[in-house]
Design a protein around this motif. Structure first.
Motif, mmCIF file in Angstrom:
data_model
loop_
_atom_site.group_PDB
_atom_site.id
_atom_site.type_symbol
_atom_site.label_atom_id
_atom_site.label_comp_id
_atom_site.label_asym_id
_atom_site.label_seq_id
_atom_site.Cartn_x
_atom_site.Cartn_y
_atom_site.Cartn_z
ATOM 1 N N ASN A 1 -17.229 -39.464 55.511
ATOM 2 C CA ASN A 1 -18.641 -39.890 55.496
ATOM 3 C C ASN A 1 -19.549 -38.683 55.631
ATOM 4 O O ASN A 1 -20.071 -38.413 56.701
ATOM 5 C CB ASN A 1 -18.887 -40.879 56.636
ATOM 6 N N GLY B 1 -27.422 -42.457 56.060
ATOM 7 C CA GLY B 1 -28.759 -42.980 55.765
ATOM 8 C C GLY B 1 -28.688 -43.993 54.644
ATOM 9 O O GLY B 1 -28.025 -43.767 53.631
ATOM 10 N N CYS B 2 -29.323 -45.136 54.847
ATOM 11 C CA CYS B 2 -29.209 -46.212 53.862
ATOM 12 C C CYS B 2 -30.460 -47.088 53.886
ATOM 13 O O CYS B 2 -30.967 -47.413 54.958
ATOM 14 C CB CYS B 2 -27.977 -47.062 54.187
ATOM 15 N N ARG C 1 -24.042 -49.337 61.149
ATOM 16 C CA ARG C 1 -24.898 -48.196 61.507
ATOM 17 C C ARG C 1 -25.639 -48.429 62.820
ATOM 18 O O ARG C 1 -26.084 -47.481 63.459
ATOM 19 C CB ARG C 1 -25.889 -47.887 60.385
ATOM 20 N N LYS D 1 -33.425 -44.387 56.686
ATOM 21 C CA LYS D 1 -33.386 -45.229 55.479
ATOM 22 C C LYS D 1 -33.124 -44.459 54.191
ATOM 23 O O LYS D 1 -32.853 -45.049 53.158
ATOM 24 C CB LYS D 1 -34.718 -45.978 55.328
ATOM 25 N N PRO E 1 -30.888 -41.551 52.315
ATOM 26 C CA PRO E 1 -29.634 -40.809 52.516
ATOM 27 C C PRO E 1 -29.821 -39.290 52.569
ATOM 28 O O PRO E 1 -30.672 -38.743 51.866
ATOM 29 C CB PRO E 1 -28.801 -41.191 51.277
ATOM 30 N N THR F 1 -23.740 -45.246 54.498
ATOM 31 C CA THR F 1 -24.586 -45.352 53.317
ATOM 32 C C THR F 1 -23.845 -46.203 52.294
ATOM 33 O O THR F 1 -22.726 -46.651 52.538
ATOM 34 C CB THR F 1 -24.924 -43.966 52.737
ATOM 35 N N ASP F 2 -24.496 -46.459 51.170
ATOM 36 C CA ASP F 2 -23.790 -47.167 50.100
ATOM 37 C C ASP F 2 -23.476 -46.154 49.005
ATOM 38 O O ASP F 2 -24.377 -45.485 48.490
ATOM 39 C CB ASP F 2 -24.655 -48.301 49.528
ATOM 40 N N VAL G 1 -26.847 -41.209 45.824
ATOM 41 C CA VAL G 1 -25.571 -40.887 46.481
ATOM 42 C C VAL G 1 -24.450 -40.727 45.441
ATOM 43 O O VAL G 1 -23.544 -39.900 45.587
ATOM 44 C CB VAL G 1 -25.197 -42.001 47.493
#
Lengths: 199, 395
Positions: free
Chosen positions: B41, B45-46, B55, B64, B66, B99-100, B106
């Motif tokens: 990871n 941040g997401c 999280r 919020k 990434p 995060t996604d 990302v």
């Protein structure tokens, strides 16, 4: 890529329970997913009420002036925090529409000079918005049962919001309750921000 | 929605050492050994704001946008040089915590890391979990890796309370279909979670999940991870608390599980009456790739009651009780204290934290449990909430 020394501002306005905050939240999520820093302002009417100012159909020139000026201060604060984009939940003209609707609701008139003063105050902010989104009331969509709104007042606000926008010939995008209309607004907001924000 | 995407320009910024020091140490540590694999990871941040996100546990929910903790190359090096990493064996998870991985900002970094790993000829399992958009061009990239055994798990909850699940479920549903339609070298799994009774387990929800499961190589269903930090978020936001108590493990009440199993049960499919439905992530991943479960769940036989017969046969043939002397020696090297046992279900150790236990588990394909945290019969990996106490076999 154009860089600017002020953030992009997107404002929404429109009568209550027409999906404005939801729309901004979706724009916010999409922008952040692309790495853009976003600040969102809002909850003005609630904050006004918490300091003793009247709201809804009871609005006065004082509550309207507080909301417009507090809105300006919020936007400046958000910009000072370094956000690339500021999403403004209730652009300045919105407060004026609420006041005009309240006056019509109460069958009252505002002093001409006072009205002009507030109108100029709201108008000073208009050049700041890169995009204005105006939600359109759809009487078929049921209102959130958590709120006890006066239906006539809500309708009046809708009429005054769109009346003011037309009267002043202010460029804006109408957002109806149709999901496609929301998507279109989000796409347009993203296009503007991604072209200009320093991603 | 035809979403415009920012031109891929500069890389995601790397947080300053000072900011990294401000993170919770467990979040700043980019590698964590979890049951489904060694998890990397390097981006945190997401913007998705899912109310039940882990999280919360890292005090990171407010971040919020990434940001990276290190370069992609450093991230790869940290992973492959990690003390518990074994080429071709250790399962890997990428960006599953903070995060996604499919967010537009990302994704280029995810692909970069995948490319580096694949170019090293590694054949390890790699798990990617997303609930965001996956487009056909992403699938082409995922198909281009020659060595890695890649699985994309698509999280789908269908929770319609926007304050708990702000992400439109249609995004995940569309991604799953796209992934499945374009799958050549990778596999895709429907990650149906978190299931919360009363929130997303109506007949319509079950039907939707069953329909979606047809667009996946396998489906996993799991409950809600409801720790005190997540409960606090629910309370602070005026959300209905789904359970009175919090728990260390995911909560999947017995009645909810039964409803799901009954809904999916098709007795006329003699060899696979529940289709490709699994209780455990690694079981679904293994099935999707036509392999035995790398977590050795076959030892916990009550987990296998819904598995397709062909999968059971695969797991049975691969499942070997490890040699006690050898396991004891390896466990001691890792720092185990007390007696080491190998039962019909698991290796039982004392004094080993989760990472070395998972290292043993993945090394032997055999469950490895801590004597202090017994796995009670039918409660493997589940919180006791919603289950009647039973005097079954322990660990």
């Amino acid at each position: 890529m154009v860089t600017r020394n002020r953030p992009i501002r997107i404002g929404v306005l429109g009568t209550h329970s027409t999906g404005k905050t939801t729309l901004l939240k979706r724009i916010e999520m999409e922008l952040r997913a692309q790495g853009v820093t976003v600040a969102r302002t809002g909850r003005l009417a609630k904050r006004a009420a918490s300091i003793g100012l009247p709201k809804m159909q009871h609005h006065t020139s004082a509550s309207t002036e507080w909301i417009i000026t507090q809105g300006i201060a919020d936007q400046l604060a958000a910009a000072a925090q370094g956000a690339d984009v500021v999403l403004v939940d209730r652009a300045s003209l919105d407060a004026l529409a609420y006041l005009h609707a309240a006056l019509e609701y109460r069958s009252e008139r505002l002093d001409r000079l006072e009205n002009e003063r507030l109108r100029i105050l709201a108008a000073t902010q208009l050049p700041q918005y890169d995009l204005l989104l105006a939600s359109v009331l759809d009487p078929r969509v049921p209102v959130d049962t958590g709120h006890d709104y006066d239906a006539r007042y809500r309708l009046l606000v809708d009429r005054h919001v769109h009346g003011l926008l037309e009267e002043e010939q202010i460029p804006h995008q109408r957002v109806t309750s149709d999901p496609a209309s929301h998507n279109h607004a989000i796409e347009r907001a993203l296009r503007i921000c991604l072209q200009e924000a320093p991603v | 929605m035809n979403v415009p995407v920012a031109p891929h320009g500069r890389a995601l910024p790397i947080l300053s050492p000072q900011k990294i020091r401000g993170l919770k140490p467990s979040l700043a540590d980019v590698i964590e050994y979890r049951k489904s694999g060694l998890s990397l990871n390097w981006i945190v941040g997401c913007p998705l704001e899912c109310g039940y996100c882990v999280r919360h546990l890292f005090d990171n929910f407010e971040m919020k946008v990434p940001r990276r903790l290190m370069s992609d190359e450093e991230a790869v090096a940290s992973l492959v040089h990690h003390r518990y990493f074994e080429p071709h064996r250790t399962p890997i998870q990428l960006l599953n915590r903070a995060t996604d991985p499919m967010l537009p900002v990302v994704k280029p970094h995810l692909v970069n890391v995948l490319r580096h790993l694949d170019n090293q000829g590694l054949t390890n399992h790699v798990l990617i979990i997303t609930r965001w958009r996956v487009e056909p061009e992403d699938c082409a990239v995922l198909n281009s890796f020659k060595n890695l055994r890649l699985t994309v798990l698509v999280t789908h909850s269908a929770i319609d309370n926007e304050r708990i699940e702000p992400v439109d479920s249609n995004i995940a549903a569309t991604s799953l279909r796209t992934l499945f339609d374009h799958a050549e070298r990778y596999r895709t799994v429907l990650y149906w979670r978190p299931i919360v009774p009363g929130l997303n387990d109506t007949d319509a929800h079950l039907e939707r999940a069953r329909e979606l499961s047809a667009h996946a190589h396998a489906t996993v269903f799991t409950g809600l991870f409801f720790r005190k930090e997540i409960a606090a978020y629910y309370e602070a936001h005026g959300l209905p608390l789904p359970y009175e108590d919090t728990a260390r493990r995911k909560i999947m009440p017995q009645a909810a599980e039964k409803r799901i199993l009954d809904y999916f049960h098709t007795p006329e499919h003699l060899t696979a009456p529940w289709g490709a439905l699994f209780r455990k992530t690694s079981c679904a991943v293994a099935y999707a790739h036509g392999e035995a479960d790398y977590n050795g769940h076959y030892g916990i036989r009550e987990l296998c009651t819904i598995c397709p017969q062909e999968q059971l046969a695969l797991c049975r043939s691969a499942w070997r009780k490890p040699d006690l002397a050898e396991v004891t020696e390896r466990a001691r090297e890792l720092g185990a204290t007390g007696t080491v046992e190998v039962t019909e279900r698991a290796i039982i150790v004392e004094g080993l934290d989760e990472p070395p236990r998972y290292y043993l588990q993945h090394g032997y394909g055999y469950q490895c449990h801590d004597r202090a945290k017994p796995h009670h019969h039918r409660q493997h990996g589940r919180a006791p909430i919603g289950w009647k106490a039973e005097n079954g076999t322990t660990a």
